[in-house]
Scaffold this motif. Structure first.
Motif, mmCIF file in Angstrom:
data_model
loop_
_atom_site.group_PDB
_atom_site.id
_atom_site.type_symbol
_atom_site.label_atom_id
_atom_site.label_comp_id
_atom_site.label_asym_id
_atom_site.label_seq_id
_atom_site.Cartn_x
_atom_site.Cartn_y
_atom_site.Cartn_z
ATOM 1 N N VAL B 103 -31.563 16.448 62.881
ATOM 2 C CA VAL B 103 -33.032 15.778 63.113
ATOM 3 C C VAL B 103 -34.162 16.767 62.570
ATOM 4 C CG1 VAL B 103 -34.830 14.932 64.617
ATOM 5 C CG2 VAL B 103 -32.373 14.609 65.257
ATOM 6 N N TYR B 104 -34.882 16.122 61.710
ATOM 7 C CA TYR B 104 -36.171 17.156 61.140
ATOM 8 C C TYR B 104 -37.528 16.490 61.484
ATOM 9 C CZ TYR B 104 -39.240 19.224 57.703
ATOM 10 O OH TYR B 104 -40.493 19.379 57.361
ATOM 11 N N VAL B 105 -38.196 17.062 62.238
ATOM 12 C CA VAL B 105 -39.609 16.485 62.543
ATOM 13 C C VAL B 105 -40.751 16.995 61.640
ATOM 14 C CG1 VAL B 105 -41.299 16.146 64.335
ATOM 15 C CG2 VAL B 105 -38.733 16.161 65.079
ATOM 16 N N GLY B 106 -41.165 16.319 60.900
ATOM 17 C CA GLY B 106 -42.236 16.769 59.849
ATOM 18 C C GLY B 106 -43.470 16.929 60.701
ATOM 19 N N LYS B 107 -44.517 17.409 59.432
ATOM 20 C CA LYS B 107 -45.800 17.810 59.862
ATOM 21 C C LYS B 107 -46.578 16.575 60.387
ATOM 22 C CE LYS B 107 -48.074 20.705 57.308
ATOM 23 N NZ LYS B 107 -48.591 21.563 56.311
ATOM 24 N N HIS B 108 -46.293 15.379 60.003
ATOM 25 C CA HIS B 108 -47.052 14.366 60.049
ATOM 26 C C HIS B 108 -46.416 13.520 61.063
ATOM 27 C CE1 HIS B 108 -49.412 15.725 56.655
ATOM 28 N NE2 HIS B 108 -48.267 15.793 55.975
ATOM 29 N N ARG B 109 -46.357 12.149 60.785
ATOM 30 C CA ARG B 109 -45.988 11.156 61.843
ATOM 31 C C ARG B 109 -44.359 10.769 61.563
ATOM 32 N NH1 ARG B 109 -51.316 10.186 61.572
ATOM 33 N NH2 ARG B 109 -52.419 10.942 63.825
ATOM 34 N N SER B 110 -43.891 11.435 60.864
ATOM 35 C CA SER B 110 -42.403 11.024 60.297
ATOM 36 C C SER B 110 -41.325 12.230 60.889
ATOM 37 C CB SER B 110 -42.483 10.757 58.994
ATOM 38 O OG SER B 110 -42.628 11.901 58.211
ATOM 39 N N ALA B 111 -40.197 11.549 60.643
ATOM 40 C CA ALA B 111 -38.988 12.493 60.870
ATOM 41 C C ALA B 111 -37.805 12.022 60.041
ATOM 42 C CB ALA B 111 -38.442 12.474 62.570
ATOM 43 N N LEU B 112 -36.847 12.832 59.874
ATOM 44 C CA LEU B 112 -35.673 12.441 59.244
ATOM 45 C C LEU B 112 -34.617 12.627 60.136
ATOM 46 C CD1 LEU B 112 -36.287 14.455 55.642
ATOM 47 C CD2 LEU B 112 -36.817 12.213 56.231
ATOM 48 N N VAL B 113 -33.577 11.753 59.979
ATOM 49 C CA VAL B 113 -32.496 11.742 61.083
ATOM 50 C C VAL B 113 -31.263 11.623 60.100
ATOM 51 C CG1 VAL B 113 -31.367 10.560 62.882
ATOM 52 C CG2 VAL B 113 -33.827 10.915 62.993
ATOM 53 N N GLY B 354 -48.116 25.129 60.366
ATOM 54 C CA GLY B 354 -48.723 25.644 59.223
ATOM 55 C C GLY B 354 -50.233 25.720 59.518
ATOM 56 N N ASN B 355 -51.051 25.937 58.624
ATOM 57 C CA ASN B 355 -52.503 26.130 58.690
ATOM 58 C C ASN B 355 -53.316 25.599 59.709
ATOM 59 O OD1 ASN B 355 -54.498 28.096 58.186
ATOM 60 N ND2 ASN B 355 -55.426 26.838 56.363
ATOM 61 N N GLU B 356 -52.896 24.358 59.726
ATOM 62 C CA GLU B 356 -53.771 23.445 60.789
ATOM 63 C C GLU B 356 -53.384 23.730 62.255
ATOM 64 O OE1 GLU B 356 -52.238 20.315 58.835
ATOM 65 O OE2 GLU B 356 -54.049 19.580 57.795
ATOM 66 N N GLY B 357 -52.463 24.543 62.363
ATOM 67 C CA GLY B 357 -51.904 24.773 63.648
ATOM 68 C C GLY B 357 -51.549 23.529 64.693
ATOM 69 N N LEU B 358 -51.647 22.279 63.923
ATOM 70 C CA LEU B 358 -51.171 21.343 64.886
ATOM 71 C C LEU B 358 -50.564 20.161 63.918
ATOM 72 C CD1 LEU B 358 -51.752 20.687 67.777
ATOM 73 C CD2 LEU B 358 -53.875 19.509 67.191
#
Lengths: 573, 495
Positions: B103-113, B354-358
């Motif tokens: 499971v990979y959770v990305g920086k935005h609102r999506s994930a890869l399973v 990353g840079n946004e911290g969140l």
């Protein structure tokens, strides 16, 4: 080419503050023996910050206290002067004060022209300050706030003096004590841990004849060219010790005797830390007094129209602490001084309330000009609460037996429960004269909730304010403000021939007709008792059952009679 | 009575569709879970899932070399409304995800399973994933912590800041020994570079203001213990609670605003007490040399290296390494907002924000929790207002107070409705309005209960009436009682 260079310079000046925000702290203690043997100690702590607080972008504080900086930025304050005072500066005996404040709390503020609702900002400001200084400044409202037109000019940099941006209020009832001193000390970068502030020990400071602490914030010119603004915070504290009575009749004093502490170092953050001792020779005689240890230098200055000599101890100079680890400035009088001829100050004033009964009264103000040959004008500001109804037609100003017509009068009548009376006058004081100003008033009846918790103590009327440019006896030189001692540089000097003085008269205590507050309860008690007694007898009448009493063996009298009859041999009853 | 709806899209890449799907793609599915906080409050979480297969663009995006690139490419294709999640299922053999990671959770609102193991395993993974990316039972109970009975809350739940319309962040540099250290920090630059991006992202949640100050002669409340072995000073974990109090008095809360203040203190120990290290409960030194205080802020001890030669002139000039400091403070900031990474199974991989911290989904988590908390706060405020009004019968409710109450109720109801539909953003806005209105109504100066004369005092004033009147009544009552007793006794005497 020249134009371009100027533009570049201006740009540099504008970009400058972001990078190199400098703040400088100077601390100073002035010890001046007063004519009658008391000693006045005036502390001044001045933080100068080369940044523009108003722009709102500044939020990183170093020496300047954050609480005050945020206040100035958030509420659009241009200039703020707050003084909390216990006791009264006796100008006649003690001479002209370096900084006088009226008894109680005094707050006057100039707002920025960008502030749209000055009254709201003023209310908010007084509430916040009340929180910061633990003082009851939150009682400042429209009934004790005035907008003087002439008495209070901005002391700092100002373009335009639209007096609608000014608010002034005095709370003469305010009692100043330790809880006000602690937050004041907390604003100092070194706290009370190092430097001159070590001497500020509450139990000594409040064991004195006069104690006044103040905060002055104002914008000043950053340099001589005045292209940029710096902000200045001055924290001043004046205290008068009665060394004469506490020192067994001797007028000698030392730092340790007054503060029960000595100085050991300067505040490491201060760029200047000095103690000045006034050793001006009195009456052109030889020096009568002796200060130990020997001062690092001697400073001569013209202060308030008088030439004065000061012994200076520079706490930052390494030679001072070479011989001993601490500095305990001592002053000894070589000869007992005759205190009969006290020099009277050029301008002083006195105020009292007269009249009898609880209906009408009269406020009288006496203003003295003792200058031998110069007349000068003085601005008098009177703020009288609404419950003393002034009769303006009774206003009389008499100098040397003749009526003295003021050249400017501003009068704002009071509105009941809304705003106080404001009376401002510009009066010309002839040389060597006494001017008497009287005005009659009527005492109003208050609603029963409007009385203070101790109404029989009386109601305070705040001090009236005298502002004047007093002609100097000797010519004064223009001095560089940045390099002169702090105690000379709060009020701007106009020219060489006169100096600015602001004096406050005594606050007045006026008795108002006071009802007997226990009366309603007494009435309730009395009527209740009467009702209860009536009710009791009715109840008895209604509920008791009555029946004929059978003759009993009789009372005490009958038995006595029977005993006597027995003796006499007569049959009993 | 909360219902929270999370819209989830599960997108199957070609070759990843499990064999045992109940229906052909695309189809919809709803799952509900119930969580009861206390007897009266239950939270129903509802996951509205759409199962579909990838579009051509998404397929192209999934063809990227690494998961990070795929995440960035997919971000452009998603619907970006707050609270919604998109989960891409990739074939089991896909090289997008590193070895051992499913499971990979990305920086935005999506994930890869990673697919594999049939529908049942996929379901459990999806459930775990949606909870991580939206809210978990514990994050909701933390938000409703006022209503949870005592003792049932973990320490993490108490750590979170209360939801508020704004926060003030104050960085303070404490220099207790200005004689030996001149400490300088470039806080302005550090704030602009490290803190501001995070706050920009969080600006959706609340207003933030940042300032800083330097305090001199501010000392900690505890004298550290000298350790001979390491020739350093130690602060043990159990003494940390006493550290803050004397400093707090100097910090000076901002009088000009009502928002809660987050304090971050950088403490440069005095020369006679350095180096200073913080020990944890086991006695081992804490690697960051920092600690945080729940709902208050954090403190970091910054040791000054001793000068190489003892004759070095005092004061010593110290330039604070802001990267090191800000790293700690930002981590503490995340902790205080309840954004700490929870314990996850090892096959989960979270992208660094990353840079946004969140990350976007972390923001969503915060919004879910704050919305629920806001609504709970509004109902508590209004309930206590109602209790006050019940207690004082003759209180005057002004029209503006009444309208604020109505507005608060309406906003709170609309926030609940929006939550139930799954519109997180509008729900949060409504809940904010509800909080503002309800606070304004509750703190209206006309509702001060001291303004009203209490009834028991009215009674006290009339005591002089009631007492003498009561005396004959009580006496005759006593007489009646005595007489009835005698009446009862007399018949027994007869017998």
């Amino acid at each position: 080419g020249g134009m371009l260079a100027v533009v570049v310079l201006l740009l540099l000046a504008a970009a400058g503050p972001g990078r190199a925000e400098r703040d400088v702290l100077r601390e100073e203690l002035l010890l001046s023996p007063l004519p009658d043997g008391d000693v006045a100690a005036t502390f001044q702590f001045r933080t100068r910050w080369d940044a523009d607080l108003q722009r709102g972008s500044v939020s990183h504080y170093r020496l300047f206290p954050k609480a005050l900086g945020r206040l100035v930025a958030a509420l659009g304050v241009r200039e703020l002067h707050l003084a909390l005072t216990q006791g009264f500066w006796r100008t006649r005996v003690w001479g002209q004060p370096p900084l006088q404040a009226p008894a109680g709390a005094e707050l006057w503020v100039w707002f920025q022209p960008t502030v749209t609702n000055v009254d709201k900002a003023w209310k908010e400001l007084s509430n916040i300050l009340s929180g910061i200084f633990c003082a009851s400044l939150n009682f400042i409202d429209s009934t004790n706030t005035v907008t003087p037109t002439a008495s209070f000019k901005p002391l700092g940099l100002a373009n335009g003096t639209d007096h609608h941006l000014l608010r002034y209020a005095v709370l003469p009832r305010e009692v100043v004590c330790t809880e006000n001193l602690t937050p004041w000390k907390k604003l100092l970068p070194c706290g009370s841990k190092a430097g001159l502030a070590v001497l500020l020990k509450a139990e000594r400071l409040f064991h004195s004849s006069y104690h006044s602490q103040a905060v002055h914030i104002r914008p000043i010119c950053r340099d001589a060219s005045c292209l940029a603004v710096s902000w200045e915070l001055r924290q001043t504290l004046t205290v008068v010790f009665d060394t004469f009575s506490s020192g067994q009749g001797k007028k000698d004093w030392s730092l340790f005797k007054m503060f029960s502490r000595t100085l050991t170092d300067a505040c490491p953050l201060a760029s200047q830390s000095k103690v000045y001792v006034d050793i001006s020779p009195k009456n052109k005689e030889k020096e009568l007094l002796e200060v130990t240890p020997p001062p690092t230098s001697v400073h001569e200055a013209t202060v308030q129209g008088d030439k004065r000599t000061y012994a200076v101890y520079d706490l930052l100079s390494p030679s001072l602490f070479n011989t001993s680890r601490s500095l305990n400035v001592q002053l000894k009088w070589k000869r007992p001084q005759d205190s009969s001829d006290l020099p009277t100050p050029v301008l002083h004033a006195q105020r009292y309330v007269s009249g009898y009964g609880l209906q009408t009264g009269e406020i009288s103000t006496l203003i003295y000009n003792t200058h031998p040959y110069r007349a000068f004008p003085v601005i008098l500001l009177e703020t009288v609460p609404w419950y003393l109804r002034l009769y303006v037609h009774t206003l009389t100003i008499i100098t040397k037996g003749k009526e003295n017509k003021p050249s400017y009068i501003h009068y704002q009548p009071a509105q009941d429960r809304k705003r106080p009376h404001l009376l401002e006058m510009l009066i010309q004081l002839p040389a060597n004269s006494v001017t008497k100003i009287t005005i009659q008033f009527e005492r109003a009846l208050l609603k029963w909730t409007e009385y203070t918790p101790d109404p029989n103590h009386g109601f305070y009327v705040s001090s009236s304010v005298l502002s004047a440019l007093v002609p100097s006896v000797i010519a004064m030189k223009d001095v560089d403000v940045e390099h002169s001692p702090l105690f000379t540089s709060l009020f701007p000097s106009s020219d060489g021939s006169s100096y600015f003085v602001r004096l406050y008269t005594e606050p007045l205590l006026v008795n108002l007709p006071t009802p007997d507050f226990s009366m309603p309860y007494n009435v309730i008690c009395l009527t209740c008792t009467v009702v209860a007694v009536c009710y009791g007898s009715f109840y008895n009448l209604l509920t008791r059952t009555f029946h004929v009493e059978e003759p009993s063996r009789g009372g005490l009298a009958k038995r006595l009679a029977n005993i006597i009859r027995k003796f006499r041999g007569v049959p009993p009853l | 009575q909360f219902q929270l709806t999370v819209p989830v899209a599960v997108v199957f890449a070609p070759g990843s569709v499990p064999g045992d799907l109940p229906r052909p793609l695309p189809f919809r599915d709803v799952q509900e879970m119930e969580l009861s906080v206390n007897l009266r409050t239950t939270v129903t979480s509802r996951y509205e899932t759409i199962y579909r297969s990838t579009t051509a663009e998404e397929e192209a995006a999934l063809g990227a070399a690494t998961a990070r690139e795929a995440d960035a490419a997919l971000h452009l294709l998603q619907d970006t409304s707050l609270g919604s999640l998109t989960i891409y299922v990739v074939p089991e053999t896909s090289s997008l995800l590193p070895q051992g990671i499913s499971v990979y959770v990305g920086k935005h609102r999506s994930a890869l399973v990673r697919a594999g193991g049939g529908l049942a395993t996929l379901r459990t993974r999806l459930q775990q994933l949606t909870q991580v990316m939206s809210f978990t039972a514990s994050s909701i109970t933390a938000a409703l912590s006022d209503r949870v009975p005592d003792g049932q809350l973990g320490p993490a739940a108490r750590r979170h800041l209360k939801s508020s319309l704004g926060y003030e962040i104050t960085f303070s540099l404490l220099n207790p020994d200005p004689k030996s250290h001149t400490v300088e920090w470039d806080i302005e630059e550090a704030v602009n570079r490290y803190v501001q991006p995070v706050l920009d992202k969080l600006s959706l949640v609340a207003n933030f203001s940042v300032d800083s100050q330097i305090l001199y002669y501010a000392v900690l409340g505890v004298t550290p213990r000298f350790d001979k072995e390491s020739s350093s000073f130690l602060l043990s974990a159990h003494s940390l609670p006493h550290v803050i109090n004397p400093v707090e008095a100097r910090l000076g809360s901002s009088a000009a605003s009502l928002y809660p203040v987050l304090n971050f203190l950088l403490y440069v120990p005095e020369r006679s007490h350095s180096p200073l290290y913080i020990q944890d409960k086991e006695g081992a030194p804490v690697s960051t040399n920092a600690f945080h205080s729940p709902r208050w802020g954090g403190i970091m001890v910054y040791n000054v290296e001793a000068p190489s030669s003892p004759q070095a002139s005092l004061p010593l000039h110290v330039d604070v390494d802001m990267v090191r400091v800000m790293e700690v403070f930002l981590a503490q900031l995340r902790l205080l907002f309840g954004l700490s990474r929870e314990e996850l199974p090892h096959e989960f991989l979270l992208e660094r924000p990353g840079n946004e911290g969140l990350a976007d989904w972390e923001l969503d988590r915060l919004l879910w929790a704050h919305t629920v908390e806001n609504i709970a706060t509004v109902s508590t405020t209004l309930t206590s207002l109602a209790q006050l009004l019940d207690k004082i019968g003759n209180i005057v409710i002004k029209d503006d107070v009444a309208s604020e109450v109505y507005r608060a109720v309406a906003s709170a109801q609309s926030a609940m409705a929006e939550l139930a539909v799954g519109h997180l953003h509008s729900a949060f806005q409504a809940s904010k309005e509800a909080v503002t209105s309800s606070e304004r109504a509750f703190f209206d100066p006309s509702l001060l209960h001291l303004l009203y004369f209490p009834d028991d005092q009215k009674f006290a004033i009339y005591i002089p009436l009631f007492l003498p009147m009561a005396v004959p009544i009580l006496l005759s009552l006593a007489k009646i009682v005595r007489e009835t007793r005698q009446h009862k006794k007399e018949p027994t005497k007869m017998d």
